[in-house]
Write an enzyme that holds these catalytic residues in place. Structure first.
Site, PDB file in Angstrom:
ATOM      1  N   SER A  89       0.707  -1.018  -0.001  1.00  0.00           N
ATOM      2  CA  SER A  89       0.040   0.018  -0.031  1.00  0.00           C
ATOM      3  C   SER A  89       0.805   1.268   0.115  1.00  0.00           C
ATOM      4  O   SER A  89       1.870   1.525  -1.021  1.00  0.00           O
ATOM      5  CB  SER A  89      -0.960   0.100   1.319  1.00  0.00           C
ATOM      6  OG  SER A  89      -2.088   1.016   1.177  1.00  0.00           O
ATOM      7  N   GLU A 217      -9.188  -5.799  -4.199  1.00  0.00           N
ATOM      8  CA  GLU A 217      -8.639  -4.903  -3.147  1.00  0.00           C
ATOM      9  C   GLU A 217      -9.551  -4.040  -2.317  1.00  0.00           C
ATOM     10  O   GLU A 217      -9.676  -3.675  -1.497  1.00  0.00           O
ATOM     11  CB  GLU A 217      -7.696  -3.965  -4.107  1.00  0.00           C
ATOM     12  CG  GLU A 217      -6.415  -4.544  -4.768  1.00  0.00           C
ATOM     13  CD  GLU A 217      -5.161  -4.200  -3.889  1.00  0.00           C
ATOM     14  OE1 GLU A 217      -5.378  -4.036  -2.773  1.00  0.00           O
ATOM     15  OE2 GLU A 217      -4.004  -4.497  -4.424  1.00  0.00           O
TER      16      GLU A 217
END
Length: 428
Positions: A89, A217
Site C-alpha cells: 500500500s 482490493e
C-alpha cells in the site's frame, strides 16, 4: 529484505504484532523493518527553503534507515549489495518513490511493490501544506518565521486536529494534506518532479522489480465505509474515481458524460445492495491499484534494462486476515487489500497453520516467491517459468490458493476500459 509498512502515510508501524518475521526468515533472509514519521509530522512542507521543511520527511526517514542498512547490515549477517526493499500500500508506493528518487541511489538492489506504486493517483498531495495548516489553526501573522515557530511548538494533538479540519474544509478526491509532494528545490529534493515524468524520462534507480496487486482490493474499502453504518455504501459519484491527471474539471459536461460511462461499465442498471457490492469492490480495485500498477510496469519496461515481474494475488484462505474480519466480506471471492500480508508475516490474529493445510501450502509458495526474488532477482513458481513483462506484452502470474498460473494481461476487460479512457484524453 527491508520492509516499509503501509497505512496511507497516516497510521501504522513496523511492530512485530503485525509484521512478525517467522515466515520469511525460513528462506534464510535477514529482515529489517523500519518506522518513519507519519501524518503531518512526516509530510509537512513549506516552499521557503529557509525553514528547512521542504516536505517528504517521512520518506527521508526511510532513506536514512536504508543508509544505516548499507553501513551496518553485514554485522547481522546481511549483504549490503543484496538489499531488497518491499512494501505494501503506502509502503509499496514508498518503495517505488525510492526507485524514482535520486537521493536513494545505491541504497538497494531490488524492489517489490505490493498494492501501491508512486505513480498511483492517491500518492502525491498538496504542496506547501504548512500554510493551510497555519490558517485552520488560527496562526495568523505576516511574519513567516513566527508562523513556523508557532506551529513547531504547538502540542501534537493540535496538529492532528488541524489536519482533521483541513480534511473537512478541503475534501480531496485523491491525495491530501499528509502525502508525499514534489519538492520545489530540485537540487536537494527527494522527489524532484512528478513521479510519472521521472519514470518516463528514465532518470531513476534501475533495478529488478516485482509489481502487483490483490484481485479484490476493494473489499477492504467496502469494509471501512460499511463500518460506520453497518450498511453497504453505494457509489454515488462515479467521477470521484477519475484521476486529476486526465485534466477533466468536475461538474463539466465532459465530466458528467464520463461518470455515466463509468457507471454503465461497472454497475449497469443493477442497484447496489448487501448481496451485490461487486461494482464498488471492482472500481476501487481497478482505479486505486490494478490500473496504476499496470501502467507503472509497462512504463518501466520501456527504459529499464532489468526484469520487471508482474503479479495478481488471489489466494483465498484463513490467512486472508483482513477479509476474514467479517462474514459479509467472506462471501466474496479473492484477496482484499492487505490480505497478501498474512502470507508473509505472522500477526496477532494469524490462525494456527496445520501441516498439509491449504494455508500452509499457499504460505510456502508465497514466501518462496518473495525469497527467491530477493536472493536471485527471479521469483520461482512451481511447474512453470515466470516470464517478466516485455515491451508490448504484460506477462504476469496469478498467485492463487493452490497454484500459480502464468498468463498475459490480467483483468483485461477492465484494464482495456481504462486504457481507452486514458488514450482518449491523451495521457498514456
Amino acid at each position: 529484505m527491508v520492509f516499509i509498512h503501509g497505512g496511507a502515510f497516516t497510521v501504522g508501524s513496523a511492530r512485530d504484532s503485525l509484521y512478525g518475521p517467522e515466515f520469511l526468515i525460513t528462506e534464510d533472509i535477514v529482515m529489517v523493518h523500519l518506522n518513519y514519521r507519519l501524518h503531518m509530522f512526516g509530510f509537512f512542507s513549506l516552499d521557503d527553503p529557509s525553514f528547512g521543511a521542504p516536505g517528504n520527511a517521512g520518506l527521508k526517514d526511510q532513506r536514512l534507515a536504508l543508509e544505516w542498512v548499507q553501513k551496518n547490515i553485514e554485522y547481522f549477517g546481511g549483504d549490503p549489495d543484496q538489499v531488497t526493499i518491499y512494501g505494501q500500500s503506502a509502503g509499496g508506493a514508498s518503495v517505488h518513490l525510492h526507485v524514482l528518487s535520486p537521493q536513494s541511489k545505491g541504497l538497494f538492489s531490488k524492489a517489490i511493490m505490493q498494492s501501491g506504486v508512486g505513480t498511483s493517483p492517491w500518492v502525491t498531495g498538496v504542496q506547501n501544506n504548512g500554510l493551510y495548516l497555519a490558517q485552520v489553526l488560527g496562526v495568523t501573522t505576516d511574519d513567516a518565521m513566527e508562523m513556523f515557530l508557532t506551529l513547531q511548538y504547538l502540542p501534537p494533538q493540535f496538529i492532528i486536529q488541524g489536519f482533521l479540519l483541513l480534511s473537512l474544509i478541503y475534501p480531496m478526491r485523491w491525495g491530501g494534506f499528509n502525502m508525499p509532494t514534489v519538492e520545489k528545490h530540485k537540487e536537494t529534493a527527494f522527489l524532484p518532479d512528478n513521479p510519472m515524468k521521472i519514470l518516463r524520462e528514465g532518470n531513476y534507480n534501475k533495478v529488478p522489480m516485482m509489481i502487483g496487486y490483490t484481485d479484490a482490493e476493494g473489499i477492504y474499502f467496502e469494509q471501512l465505509l460499511r463500518g460506520a453504518t453497518g450498511e453497504p455504501q453505494p457509489v454515488t459519484d462515479f467521477f470521484a474515481f477519475v484521476p486529476d491527471e486526465l485534466g477533466i474539471l468536475p461538474g463539466t459536461p465532459e465530466a458528467l458524460k464520463l461518470a455515466e460511462e463509468i457507471k454503465e461499465f461497472y454497475q449497469g442498471d443493477v442497484e447496489i445492495s448487501p448481496d451485490y457490492m461487486l461494482p464498488f469492490i471492482n472500481i476501487n480495485t481497478d482505479t486505486f491499484f490494478a490500473f496504476p500498477a499496470r501502467r507503472a510496469a509497462v512504463e518501466h519496461v520501456k527504459n529499464n534494462e532489468y526484469p520487471v515481474y508482474f503479479y495478481r494475488f488471489s489466494a483465498d484462505t484463513e490467512l486472508n486476515i483482513f477479509k476474514q474480519r467479517d462474514s459479509i466480506s467472506m462471501g466474496f471471492l479473492g484477496a482484499a487489500h492487505a490480505d497478501d500480508l498474512g502470507y508473509l508475516f505472522k500477526t496477532v490474529i494469524s490462525p494456527e497453520i496445520l501441516n498439509g493445510s491449504v494455508e500452509e501450502i499457499a504460505l510456502q509458495r508465497v514466501i518462496r516467491i518473495f525469497g527467491s526474488f530477493a536472493k536471485d532477482s527471479h521469483p520461482l513458481i512451481e511447474g512453470d517459468h515466470w516470464e517478466p513483462v516485455v515491451d508490448g506484452v504484460l506477462n504476469y502470474v496469478d498467485i492463487g490458493t493452490s497454484t500459480d498460473i502464468s498468463g498475459v494481461n490480467p483483468d483485461e476487460e477492465n484494464m482495456s476500459f481504462w486504457l481507452d479512457i486514458f488514450e482518449r484524453f491523451g495521457v498514456l
